[in-house]
Design a protein around this motif. Structure first.
Motif, short mmCIF file in Angstrom:
data_model
loop_
_atom_site.label_atom_id
_atom_site.label_comp_id
_atom_site.label_asym_id
_atom_site.label_seq_id
_atom_site.Cartn_x
_atom_site.Cartn_y
_atom_site.Cartn_z
N ILE A 104 0.82 -1.22 0.00
CA ILE A 104 0.00 0.00 0.00
C ILE A 104 0.86 1.26 0.00
O ILE A 104 0.54 2.24 -0.65
CB ILE A 104 -0.94 0.02 1.23
N THR A 105 1.95 1.26 0.80
CA THR A 105 2.82 2.44 0.82
C THR A 105 4.15 2.11 0.19
O THR A 105 4.57 0.95 0.15
CB THR A 105 3.09 2.93 2.26
N ASN A 106 4.81 3.14 -0.29
CA ASN A 106 6.20 3.01 -0.73
C ASN A 106 6.87 4.32 -0.36
O ASN A 106 7.23 5.13 -1.19
CB ASN A 106 6.27 2.75 -2.24
N THR B 262 -3.39 4.65 -3.45
CA THR B 262 -3.18 5.36 -4.73
C THR B 262 -2.67 6.78 -4.51
O THR B 262 -2.13 7.38 -5.42
CB THR B 262 -4.50 5.43 -5.52
N LYS B 263 -2.88 7.30 -3.29
CA LYS B 263 -2.50 8.69 -3.02
C LYS B 263 -1.23 8.76 -2.19
O LYS B 263 -0.88 7.82 -1.47
CB LYS B 263 -3.63 9.41 -2.25
N GLU B 264 -0.58 9.91 -2.29
CA GLU B 264 0.55 10.19 -1.41
C GLU B 264 0.01 10.29 0.04
O GLU B 264 -1.04 10.90 0.26
CB GLU B 264 1.19 11.51 -1.84
N PRO B 265 0.70 9.67 1.02
CA PRO B 265 0.19 9.73 2.39
C PRO B 265 0.01 11.18 2.88
O PRO B 265 0.78 12.06 2.52
CB PRO B 265 1.26 9.02 3.20
N VAL B 266 -1.02 11.37 3.71
CA VAL B 266 -1.33 12.69 4.27
C VAL B 266 -0.87 12.69 5.73
O VAL B 266 -1.18 11.77 6.49
CB VAL B 266 -2.85 12.95 4.21
N ARG C 173 0.28 8.96 -5.65
CA ARG C 173 1.51 8.47 -5.07
C ARG C 173 2.66 8.65 -6.04
O ARG C 173 2.55 8.31 -7.22
CB ARG C 173 1.34 7.00 -4.68
N THR C 174 3.77 9.17 -5.55
CA THR C 174 4.90 9.46 -6.44
C THR C 174 5.65 8.20 -6.84
O THR C 174 6.21 8.12 -7.91
CB THR C 174 5.87 10.44 -5.77
N ASN C 175 5.64 7.18 -5.96
CA ASN C 175 6.46 5.99 -6.19
C ASN C 175 5.64 4.73 -6.20
O ASN C 175 5.78 3.90 -5.31
CB ASN C 175 7.46 5.84 -5.02
#
Ligand SMILES: [Zn+2]
Ligand SMILES: [Zn+2]
Lengths: 377, 611
Positions: free
Chosen positions: A271-273, A312-316, A371-373
């Protein structure tokens, strides 16, 4: 009512201005946090440290771990009644315990404990002596191989041992229907012949062998779900009970990311990178997003973040305070949040509680950039 | 949206609001704050009519909720005396040249310094320059008395310090130019009196020195006057005439000294005898603590400590004449309303008393509203000194000082280190109250909780902290956050309730004082671990307490001892003591002479380094 709110608004603005004069940085931070969190307060006060506060399904109490009784320098498990403020110890009182969770539809509480180890009390004394010596320890968490998972019956207090193997079994939580338990085990380091490199690794840091397991609520049917080198841990069920969220460390134990999978271990998705230590994920009861902690801003500076359920989004970013903020747990109604923080000073955590603005969280995620990565699938 | 549309929407909501919501319960604290911080009470300066009105209001409120005067007391007022200021009581100076007739001066050409001892003195005169003595420890030798014998003489000195010295030198000299220090230096060299003149090259040239407000009650152990430039000129002219030399102007004399060169010496004024009288009238005033109680529901005979106490100071700064005002030039002299400091704490105390008055409790609840806190915790100290309830019968004291300006839900709780029960009690009560608690174990706070801690009473103090209106006229009732003030009262009610109804009284823990003792001199590098009592009048330094584990405690000193000599320096008052600290060296034991009751004792004390 309108008048009251308007007055309050004015008062708060005044406060912010005053703070800006005296402690500028903090004021700004409190302002940024206030979009998502309000009425932030320290919930636990007693004792040296407290953490890992998890809600009862009715939202009326919490279970948490705390070091607060003389003679035992390790965590014990307590419940906190949010109506009366009463705390009650539910663990044996000796040995080490950690990671409790309240069983939905039942009065049972599970936690990991080492109290069956005949050396429990000896270890307590050794730790107290060590502290009295004033020496510093390099690692603060040990993965005692004696940790096993217990379920405690609310009425009788009787303990049922659910796991019984060598190696750390802990970090357990129930499924929403109360029928399943997902947990972390390091048994893989002790139940087979290890290569020389693996033997070295066990001595250095057994968490490398941490994997996610699932079992029935009575401890039967224990099944391994992950098998990747590096510490897989901290699993929780999704609110609909169909998936598991957890964090996966790399082999070096420096980078961690949030993952989800089905209950049979298939469909594992990163989910995160975030390029940092992103851990302690917990899915909001709406199912829309995952709260987690990350040291994105500096190795010792953990803050709370959130990301949409698919990543799908950059973490907030959620918190903006000095010190450690981690282990976020939303209340069952999704309107409050507990987490563990050192924001009131010192190096030891305490549990904090705040009102959670779900609508603002949804809006912030909607506004977040993609998300950028994206990790390779 | 336009401004008008906004207004319209707001108005519509306003009208609609009552239909959707219950009216909030009326504030338990607002009315109290509004009365106490009103113009009519003129800032509630201790001893003033405004303070009297405030005390009357508080007593009436306590009576209304059913609180009673303490057992054996007719009313709720506990009055005490304090020094509110001073004025000259007829000081005079007569200058005689040779055996000739004297030249007489009196007020306003000569005037006592506020710390002067009363006395009639006669003697020859020595001019001692600036009258400065810098302790050796400063690494800079400057001693105005190095070449002078002033024993049994009257010393004349210049005010301030050498005007033309370079900045580092001025920085050192400035610290020893306090007039009390100059008076002490003269006294310790055997002078009979000291007369100060403001030199023609200094600010306030030629003016006498106003008699400042001085709550430190004790005199300096020597008659001390100031004189005008004209009187000084007469003195120096007489001496010149007698010696048959040209009249040296004071300006010339000062100019030589002003370089800061330590070798420019003073001199004896030949053939001059002065006769002087110094007289200070210290204005003793009375202020009142308001003390009442809610009786326990049943017998308290089974309880070792049958009382629990709550309190707050209700006095404030009046129009700010006392020096602790932070008013800007434009605001100076205005009423200091003290809504947050400490109408808020007073209101919280009254609200808690009201809540508890409707319940049954096992301990008596003592309610105390202190006066004269702002000028040195004098009211609460008076209570501690002559306690109307034995102090060892008080299970705990809970204090409120500035609780009306909540910021980010943060509530600071001080003195939590005074008992191991506090963390548990606070955690439990705060689950419902929901504050972001900031715990400060230290009970050595500049509020009344310090008085109780020093008396060994378990204590706790709440505050929402300082703000831009602190000690200014702009600390007004409209800026108080009443909703959160009520919440604080609720939290504290729960805490007092738990102490009031738990059989075992909380255990007292002595907290070591952080080693920043209150000292008027910056840069004092040693600590003796003493806690001076600022409020009681004695010759010497009365100890209000000693720091746990500190040098004084190790030397066997204890609360109530009166230190009269340290390292060969006689100590007449707190100022002498502060200056004596300068002479001490870390880890070098010194002799301390002190009085315990009537008995004179000696001990060795080893100063420690300040952190
Ligand atoms: Zn105050
Ligand atoms: Zn004040």
């Amino acid at each position: 009512m309108v008048l009251r709110i308007r007055q309050l608004g004015v008062a708060r603005l005044g406060v912010v201005l005053v703070l800006a004069l005296t402690v500028g940085v903090q004021a700004q931070n409190a302002g940024q946090e206030s979009t998502l969190l309000s009425r932030i307060r320290r919930l636990t006060v007693e004792g040296r440290r407290s953490g890992e506060g998890y809600w009862a399904p009715d939202g009326k109490s919490l279970v948490f771990q705390s070091e607060r009784e003389p003679g035992n320098p390790f965590y014990q498990i307590y419940t906190l009644d949010l109506a009366t403020g009463d705390t009650t110890r539910v663990s044996p009182g000796y040995g080490k315990t950690t990671c409790a969770f309240i069983r939905p539809g039942s009065d049972q509480i599970l936690f990991a404990s080492t109290h069956h180890d005949p050396k429990s009390k000896q270890y307590q004394q050794e730790e107290l002596d060590f502290r009295a010596s004033g020496k510093e320890r390099r690692y603060s968490w040990d993965y005692d191989t004696e940790y096993d998972i217990y379920a405690r019956a609310g009425r009788t207090g009787a303990l049922t041992r659910l796991t019984n193997v060598r190696g750390y079994d802990a970090e357990a939580s129930y499924s929403p229907d109360g029928q399943w338990i997902v947990f972390t085990s390091m048994r893989d380091a002790y139940n087979r012949a290890l290569s020389p490199a693996e033997q070295k690794q066990v001595a250095l840091d057994p968490s490398y062998f941490g994997e996610i397991y699932i079992m029935r609520a009575d401890g039967s049917g224990q099944k391994r779900l992950t098998s990747v080198p590096g510490y897989d841990g901290g699993p929780f069920f999704s609110p609909d009970g169909t998936r598991i969220v957890w964090r996966r460390f790399d082999e070096q134990g420096l980078i961690a990311n949030v993952w989800t999978m089905k209950l049979d271990g298939t469909d594992q998705r990163q989910i995160t990178n975030f390029g940092s230590m992103s851990w302690a994920p917990y899915i909001h009861p709406s199912g829309a997003y995952i709260l987690f902690a990350s040291n994105k801003l500096g190795f010792e500076n953990f803050e709370l973040y959130m990301t949409d359920i698919e990543g799908t989004k950059e973490p907030v970013r959620v918190t903006y305070s000095d010190g450690f903020d981690g282990l976020p747990v939303p209340s069952p109604d999704g309107r409050r949040l507990t987490w563990t923080s050192t924001r009131s000073g010192g190096s030891e955590g305490q549990i904090f509680l705040a009102e959670w603005n779900h609508q603002a969280a949804l809006a912030a995620l909607k506004a977040a950039p993609p998300r950028t990565n994206p990790p390779a699938r | 949206m336009t401004q008008r549309l906004l207004l319209f929407v707001a108005a519509a909501l306003l009208m609609a609001a009552p239909a959707f919501t219950q009216t909030p319960p009326p504030s338990k604290t607002r009315a109290h704050v509004e009365v106490l911080a009103s113009d009519r009470l003129e800032g509630r300066m201790a001893g003033s009519p405004g303070e009297r009105l405030a005390g009357d209001y508080i007593a009436a409120q306590l009576a209304r909720i059913g609180a009673r005067p303490l057992p054996g007391h007719r009313d709720m007022f506990e009055s005490f005396e304090f020094t509110a200021g001073s004025h000259d009581g007829g000081s005079r100076l007569s200058i005689a040249v040779g055996g000739g007739p004297g030249l007489d001066f009196d007020v306003p050409e000569v005037q006592a310094l506020s710390f002067s001892d009363d006395g009639d003195v006669s003697g020859p005169v020595v001019f001692a320059g600036y009258g400065l003595v810098v302790p050796e420890s400063q690494g800079y030798a400057y001693d105005s008395y190095a070449t002078l014998d002033v024993k049994d003489k009257v010393v004349v000195v210049l005010r301030y310090f050498p005007e033309d010295a370079d900045q580092p030198t001025r920085a050192i000299l400035a610290r020893y130019s306090d007039l009390r220090y100059k008076a002490m230096a003269a006294r310790q060299r055997g002078a009979r009196a000291i007369i100060v003149v403001t030199g023609p090259r200094s600010p306030n040239a030629g003016l006498t020195i106003p008699m400042s407000f001085d709550t430190a009650i004790a005199g300096s152990g020597i008659p001390a006057l100031s004189m005008t430039g004209a009187v000084a000129d007469a003195l120096f002219a007489g001496a010149a005439r007698r010696a048959g030399t040209a009249v040296p102007s004071l300006r010339d004399i000062q100019q030589q000294l002003d370089s800061g060169n330590p070798h420019v010496a003073g001199f004896t004024l030949p053939g001059i005898t002065v006769t002087l009288k110094a007289a200070v009238i210290r204005e003793r005033q009375r202020a009142r603590n308001v003390v009442a109680y809610l009786p326990a529901a049943g017998g308290t005979s089974r309880l070792t400590k049958p009382w629990v106490a709550i309190g707050a100071h209700y006095d404030h700064l009046g129009r700010g004449g006392l020096g602790s005002s932070l008013a800007s030039k434009e605001e100076a002299g205005g009423i200091h309303h003290g809504a947050d400091d400490n109408a808020s704490g007073t209101a919280a105390t009254l609200a808690i008393a009201q809540t508890l008055s409707k319940e049954k409790h096992r301990r008596n609840v003592l309610i105390a509203l202190w006066s004269a806190e702002e000028i040195g915790l004098i009211g609460s100290n008076a209570f501690i000194t002559t306690p109307p309830v034995p102090l060892d019968q008080i299970a705990a004291y809970v204090n409120f000082d500035m609780v009306g300006r909540m910021q980010n839900n943060r509530l600071v709780v001080e003195a939590t280190g005074t008992s191991p029960v506090w963390s548990r009690v606070l955690e439990r009560a705060n689950v419902a109250a929901g504050f972001d608690l900031i715990l400060q174990p230290d009970p050595y706070q500049p509020t009344d909780v310090a008085s109780f801690n020093q008396a060994g009473v378990v204590s706790l103090s709440f505050t929402t902290g300082s703000h831009a209106d602190y000690h200014k006229p702009s600390d007004t009732a409209d800026k108080i956050d009443y909703e959160d003030l009520d919440r604080i009262a609720d939290l504290a009610s729960a805490i007092v309730r738990s102490i009031a109804d738990t059989d075992a009284a909380p255990a007292f823990t002595k907290v070591d004082q952080p080693t920043t003792t209150r000292s008027s001199l910056a840069g004092v590098r040693v600590t003796t671990g003493t806690i001076p009592d600022y409020a009681t009048e004695v010759k010497g330094l009365l100890l209000g307490g000693v720091t746990g584990g500190g040098p004084a405690e190790k030397a066997g000193l204890t609360k109530g001892d009166i230190v009269i000599e340290i390292a060969g320096q006689t100590i007449a008052n707190i100022y002498d003591y502060t200056y004596a600290l300068e002479l001490l060296k870390i880890d070098v034991p010194v002799k301390v002479v002190y009085l315990r009751g009537a008995e004179r004792r000696e001990t060795m004390l080893t100063p420690a380094a300040r952190r």
